[in-house]
Design a protein around this motif. Structure first.
Motif, mmCIF file in Angstrom:
data_model
loop_
_atom_site.group_PDB
_atom_site.id
_atom_site.type_symbol
_atom_site.label_atom_id
_atom_site.label_comp_id
_atom_site.label_asym_id
_atom_site.label_seq_id
_atom_site.Cartn_x
_atom_site.Cartn_y
_atom_site.Cartn_z
ATOM 1 N N MET A 1 -9.649 79.866 21.471
ATOM 2 C CA MET A 1 -10.171 80.648 22.580
ATOM 3 C C MET A 1 -10.780 79.678 23.587
ATOM 4 O O MET A 1 -11.579 78.831 23.226
ATOM 5 C CB MET A 1 -11.221 81.636 22.069
ATOM 6 C CG MET A 1 -11.862 82.462 23.166
ATOM 7 S SD MET A 1 -13.109 83.636 22.572
ATOM 8 C CE MET A 1 -12.096 85.010 22.123
ATOM 9 N N SER A 2 -10.410 79.817 24.820
ATOM 10 C CA SER A 2 -10.956 78.963 25.873
ATOM 11 C C SER A 2 -12.237 79.590 26.435
ATOM 12 O O SER A 2 -12.580 80.740 26.122
ATOM 13 C CB SER A 2 -9.938 78.786 26.994
ATOM 14 O OG SER A 2 -9.764 80.004 27.689
ATOM 15 N N LYS A 3 -12.919 78.834 27.270
ATOM 16 C CA LYS A 3 -14.139 79.341 27.899
ATOM 17 C C LYS A 3 -13.828 80.575 28.739
ATOM 18 O O LYS A 3 -14.581 81.558 28.715
ATOM 19 C CB LYS A 3 -14.764 78.235 28.761
ATOM 20 C CG LYS A 3 -16.075 78.613 29.379
ATOM 21 C CD LYS A 3 -16.641 77.415 30.128
ATOM 22 C CE LYS A 3 -17.924 77.742 30.831
ATOM 23 N NZ LYS A 3 -18.459 76.592 31.555
ATOM 24 N N THR A 4 -12.716 80.561 29.453
ATOM 25 C CA THR A 4 -12.315 81.703 30.272
ATOM 26 C C THR A 4 -12.061 82.930 29.402
ATOM 27 O O THR A 4 -12.481 84.037 29.748
ATOM 28 C CB THR A 4 -11.049 81.367 31.089
ATOM 29 O OG1 THR A 4 -11.326 80.227 31.900
ATOM 30 C CG2 THR A 4 -10.626 82.524 31.962
ATOM 31 N N ASP A 5 -11.401 82.722 28.262
ATOM 32 C CA ASP A 5 -11.158 83.830 27.336
ATOM 33 C C ASP A 5 -12.474 84.397 26.816
ATOM 34 O O ASP A 5 -12.626 85.611 26.686
ATOM 35 C CB ASP A 5 -10.301 83.369 26.150
ATOM 36 C CG ASP A 5 -8.897 82.969 26.548
ATOM 37 O OD1 ASP A 5 -8.402 83.456 27.589
ATOM 38 O OD2 ASP A 5 -8.291 82.162 25.817
#
Length: 90
Positions: A1-5
Motif C-alpha cells: 500500500m502506498s501513501k496515496t492508497d
C-alpha cells in the motif's frame, strides 16, 4: 500500500476529504518522527513499537571487489509488531 492508497483509505473510512486525510497521515508520520528523536521509542500498544537504535561505525566489505569499506555510525529504526497486528495477519 502506498501513501496515496493509505490517504484514500482513511478518507473513505472516516468520511474525511482527501486533503484532511493527507494531513492526518502527515501528522502521524511527524509524531512518530518527533517521538523517535526526543524519546527514542514510540509504542502503539498491541499494534507496533518503533525504536531508534544506535549503530556503531564498522568496517564492511564491498561484495564486488572485497575491498574494505568504512560504514559510519548511524541511527536505525527497529519496528516490532504487536500482538494484535500479528494476530490479524495470521
Amino acid at each position: 500500500m502506498s501513501k496515496t492508497d493509505l490517504v484514500n483509505y482513511i478518507a473513505e473510512e472516516c468520511g474525511f476529504t482527501k486533503a484532511d486525510a493527507a494531513r492526518a497521515v502527515e501528522a502521524f508520520v511527524g509524531g512518530v518522527t518527533k517521538g523517535l528523536k526526543e524519546e527514542g521509542k514510540v509504542t502503539l500498544t498491541g499494534f507496533v513499537t518503533f525504536a531508534a537504535k544506535k549503530k556503531e561505525a564498522k568496517v564492511g566489505r564491498n561484495p564486488r571487489t572485497g575491498e574494505a569499506v568504512e560504514i559510519p555510525a548511524r541511527v536505525a529504526v527497529a519496528i516490532k509488531a504487536g500482538s494484535k497486528l500479528k494476530d490479524a495477519l495470521n
